[in-house]
Design a protein around this motif. Structure first.
Motif, mmCIF file in Angstrom:
data_model
loop_
_atom_site.group_PDB
_atom_site.id
_atom_site.type_symbol
_atom_site.label_atom_id
_atom_site.label_comp_id
_atom_site.label_asym_id
_atom_site.label_seq_id
_atom_site.Cartn_x
_atom_site.Cartn_y
_atom_site.Cartn_z
ATOM 1 N N UNK A 72 0.847 -1.194 0.000
ATOM 2 C CA UNK A 72 0.000 0.000 0.000
ATOM 3 C C UNK A 72 0.878 1.237 0.000
ATOM 4 N N UNK A 73 0.309 2.346 -0.497
ATOM 5 C CA UNK A 73 0.989 3.642 -0.477
ATOM 6 C C UNK A 73 -0.006 4.689 -0.002
ATOM 7 N N UNK A 74 0.478 5.634 0.804
ATOM 8 C CA UNK A 74 -0.324 6.797 1.185
ATOM 9 C C UNK A 74 0.442 8.043 0.773
ATOM 10 N N UNK A 75 -0.281 9.040 0.258
ATOM 11 C CA UNK A 75 0.308 10.310 -0.170
ATOM 12 C C UNK A 75 -0.507 11.424 0.469
ATOM 13 N N UNK A 76 0.188 12.425 1.034
ATOM 14 C CA UNK A 76 -0.494 13.509 1.747
ATOM 15 C C UNK A 76 0.077 14.864 1.364
ATOM 16 N N UNK A 77 -0.834 15.854 1.258
ATOM 17 C CA UNK A 77 -0.424 17.235 0.978
ATOM 18 C C UNK A 77 -1.535 18.176 1.415
#
Length: 134
Positions: A72-77
């Motif tokens: 899994x990957x999580x990306x935040x901004x």
């Protein structure tokens, strides 16, 4: 189901971003099949083409440590909508992630959307699209 710990790791690492030009901090957290999490933040450069996005930093860190199977990957901004990866990141992701892998995109308003790799980049260019080298 959203992996809240992975999202939190992406939110935390975004604070380390080096973004003197855009001021747009991005963080990514990548979970490997072995259970290890690799994080990355975007790192800018005055020569924009050599800037590296958070997603690629996390992926390249994991690969450089011998990890090649991802879960899994999580990306935040701090974006108006859950932050979408750029085209370059999507292409790199398609090289290493299974088509069914979940990618969680979030922003600072706690809005999160989850996509599979195939949903993010349908009909991607893949190694089997190249002619075989003699």
């Amino acid at each position: 189901m959203i992996n809240k710990e992975l999202v939190e790791a992406a939110l935390k690492i975004r604070e380390q971003a080096y973004v003197p030009y855009s001021k747009f901090q991005v963080g990514a957290a990548l979970l490997t099949k072995s259970g290890k999490v690799y994080t990355g933040c975007n790192i800018e450069n005055a020569a924009y083409p050599v800037t590296c996005c958070a997603e690629r930093v996390a992926i390249f860190k994991a690969i450089s440590e011998g990890e090649t199977e991802f879960q899994e990957l999580a990306v935040a901004a701090d974006s108006a909508r859950p932050v979408p990866p750029c085209g370059s990141c999507r292409q790199v992701m398609s090289e290493f992630f299974p088509k069914t892998m979940n990618i969680h995109l979030t922003n600072l308003k706690n809005e999160t959307k989850t996509f599979t790799m195939e949903e993010l980049l349908p009909f991607s260019f893949e190694t089997h699209d190249m002619p075989e080298n003699g």
